[in-house]
Design a protein around this motif. Structure first.
Motif, mmCIF file in Angstrom:
data_model
loop_
_atom_site.group_PDB
_atom_site.id
_atom_site.type_symbol
_atom_site.label_atom_id
_atom_site.label_comp_id
_atom_site.label_asym_id
_atom_site.label_seq_id
_atom_site.Cartn_x
_atom_site.Cartn_y
_atom_site.Cartn_z
ATOM 1 N N UNK A 1 0.830 -1.198 0.000
ATOM 2 C CA UNK A 1 0.000 0.000 0.000
ATOM 3 C C UNK A 1 0.872 1.258 0.000
ATOM 4 N N UNK A 2 0.659 2.179 -0.959
ATOM 5 C CA UNK A 2 1.444 3.421 -0.966
ATOM 6 C C UNK A 2 1.228 4.203 0.327
ATOM 7 N N UNK A 3 2.318 4.682 0.915
ATOM 8 C CA UNK A 3 2.212 5.465 2.150
ATOM 9 C C UNK A 3 2.694 6.898 1.962
ATOM 10 N N UNK A 4 3.330 7.198 0.832
ATOM 11 C CA UNK A 4 3.755 8.570 0.612
ATOM 12 C C UNK A 4 4.872 8.663 -0.403
ATOM 13 N N UNK A 5 5.202 9.909 -0.757
ATOM 14 C CA UNK A 5 6.291 10.202 -1.680
ATOM 15 C C UNK A 5 7.197 11.250 -1.057
ATOM 16 N N UNK A 6 8.460 11.215 -1.434
ATOM 17 C CA UNK A 6 9.401 12.232 -0.980
ATOM 18 C C UNK A 6 10.254 12.668 -2.153
ATOM 19 N N UNK A 7 10.646 13.941 -2.142
ATOM 20 C CA UNK A 7 11.575 14.480 -3.128
ATOM 21 C C UNK A 7 12.963 14.485 -2.511
ATOM 22 N N UNK A 8 13.894 13.823 -3.143
ATOM 23 C CA UNK A 8 15.268 13.735 -2.654
ATOM 24 C C UNK A 8 16.037 14.940 -3.183
ATOM 25 N N UNK A 9 16.510 15.789 -2.294
ATOM 26 C CA UNK A 9 16.993 17.111 -2.700
ATOM 27 C C UNK A 9 18.471 17.341 -2.423
ATOM 28 N N UNK A 10 19.253 16.291 -2.284
ATOM 29 C CA UNK A 10 20.698 16.455 -2.101
ATOM 30 C C UNK A 10 21.432 15.406 -2.907
ATOM 31 N N UNK A 11 22.576 15.796 -3.469
ATOM 32 C CA UNK A 11 23.421 14.862 -4.206
ATOM 33 C C UNK A 11 24.524 14.283 -3.331
ATOM 34 N N UNK A 12 24.630 14.746 -2.088
ATOM 35 C CA UNK A 12 25.749 14.332 -1.239
ATOM 36 C C UNK A 12 25.341 13.817 0.138
ATOM 37 N N UNK A 13 24.227 14.293 0.688
ATOM 38 C CA UNK A 13 23.821 13.962 2.051
ATOM 39 C C UNK A 13 22.614 13.031 2.009
ATOM 40 N N UNK A 14 22.798 11.801 2.535
ATOM 41 C CA UNK A 14 21.699 10.833 2.495
ATOM 42 C C UNK A 14 20.479 11.313 3.273
#
Length: 443
Positions: A94-107
């Protein structure tokens, strides 16, 4: 990553720990990957496995199994390409959400969905906005998924909407735009600001030296310095419709879509959390996501009197984020008497068209902010799914001060409070104060 894709296309599934010589044998990768690969970690902090799961197309996904309870947290980095990568997370199918990953260096630590009850949870993470051009390649690299015991949620937060600033960049001695931004930065903790947006007409008109854009650009830099994400809607004065003398040029229709200078000064990288755009290299139509008050938000900026194709793109964005509460920002929507605009101006569609074909059609659209005309106004409409849609106009065109609309959301109380303050003159406008309850926010 496209060369790598061709090489690994034969291998559909890569199981944990198959990357010899890169992962610690005692700490294998926690992920099984489909249409992706396990690669050496390049971000920080380095995960225990020393690897991350790379996803490079919309059919790519990584799965893992977690035992525990609490808030689901994803750690990932991304490759920006006309916007940052967006991942959709599912638990138990079941989908619980989405996130935008906004860094190329910091996890980082991206919180997704509501806290999980204790148990064994199958987690799937998939890339949903793949993009590849001759200049760039959008990928995401997932380092970990884990649960953390959920602490108390701060259910109250704020965001700010800057109205037309076109009269504030005409001379070098006018400090009102920068003073407003400095004030927002200084007050970001007191107001718990999570986002800033602008409803258009950032400048008045272009000139050969682009000096108005340079002034506006410098005024917005403090937001970037403290990491406060923002977006700008494009107004008619932000295009080539108006010449250096401020007079309307012809043909106005094509010139309305010439935002070359605007996009030279204002980019997705500067905004900070852009998840996607309608057109490559342009922020005229873009969306950004963030989490605040324990719920997910999507800010959609839509071009003035938008093309039908832009509205269709916006429909796809909203439909693809059903668990996000959507805020639409466009330059012209309400008139000064709080009615919805009927004219398409010298564009393609009218505000009424946008309302009929976008705003009222989706159950997760909550707010609309606009400028362009009048001073300030508001209205409440009911969407086709029974959801309330709160729309706000703020324009002012003030020759002496610098109003900004401040919005406070309380997700526990399902309420909104908004007021307008001008920091330059320390002035309030109580006639435009509004409080609404029963927002029915999506959680």
């Amino acid at each position: 990553m496209r060369i790598t894709r061709a090489i690994v296309a034969i291998v559909v599934v890569l199981s944990a720990g198959v990357l010899a010589g890169t992962a610690n044998a005692a700490e294998p990768s926690p992920f099984t990957v489909v249409n992706g690969s396990i690669n050496p970690a390049t971000g920080t902090p380095v995960p225990p496995s020393g690897t991350h799961a790379t996803l490079w197309r919309n059919s790519s996904h990584a799965t893992t199994v977690l035992q525990g309870s609490g808030q689901l947290v994803i750690g990932a980095i991304g490759d920006e390409c006309d916007g940052w990568p967006v991942v959709r997370v599912s638990v138990g199918g079941q989908p619980v959400g989405e996130v935008t990953v906004t860094s190329a260096t910091d996890y980082g630590s991206y919180l997704v969905g509501a806290p999980l009850a204790y148990g064994r949870h199958s987690v799937r993470i998939e890339l949903v906005n793949d993009r590849y051009t001759a200049a760039c390649d959008r990928n995401v690299h997932v380092a970990y998924a884990r649960t953390e015991e959920a602490g108390p949620v701060d259910t109250t937060f704020g965001f700010a909407v800057v109205p037309d600033t076109q009269e504030e960049v005409l001379t070098s001695g006018d400090t009102r735009m920068r003073q407003r931004i400095d004030w927002l930065v200084a007050q970001r903790t007191a107001l718990d600001l999570r986002f800033v947006t602008h409803s258009g007409d950032v400048v008045n008109y272009d000139t050969p030296d682009h000096v108005q854009y340079a002034r506006a650009s410098a005024a917005l830099r403090p937001l970037e310095a403290v990491g406060l994400p923002y977006t700008l809607a494009v107004g008619n004065h932000d295009t080539q419709v108006f010449g250096p003398d401020g007079v309307l040029r012809s043909p106005a229709g094509p010139l309305l879509r010439d935002t070359t200078t605007f996009n030279r000064y204002f980019t997705a990288d500067r905004f900070g959390v852009v998840g996607g755009r309608f057109e490559s290299g342009k922020v005229d139509n873009a969306f950004a996501t963030y989490r605040a008050g324990g719920v997910q938000w999507l800010v959609l900026t839509l071009e003035l009197w938008p093309r039908r194709a832009a509205v269709a793109w916006a429909q796809q964005v909203v439909a693809a984020h059903p668990r996000h509460n959507v805020i639409v920002v466009t330059h012209h929507f309400l008139e000064s008497d709080a009615t919805i605009g009927q004219s398409a101006g010298f564009g393609s569609t009218s505000p009424q068209y946008v309302f009929d074909n976008l705003i009222r059609r989706y159950a997760n659209i909550r707010f609309v902010f606009s400028g362009h005309t009048g001073t300030a106004a508001s209205r409440v409409d009911t969407g086709l799914h029974g959801n309330r849609i709160h729309s706000f106009l703020q324009t002012f065109h003030s020759p002496r001060t610098n109003p900004v609309r401040l919005v406070e959301i309380d997700t526990a109380a399902n309420s909104l409070r908004t007021w307008i303050h001008a920091p330059y003159t320390d002035e309030d406008f109580p006639a435009h104060n509004r409080t609404y309850t029963n927002l029915n926010l999506i959680r």
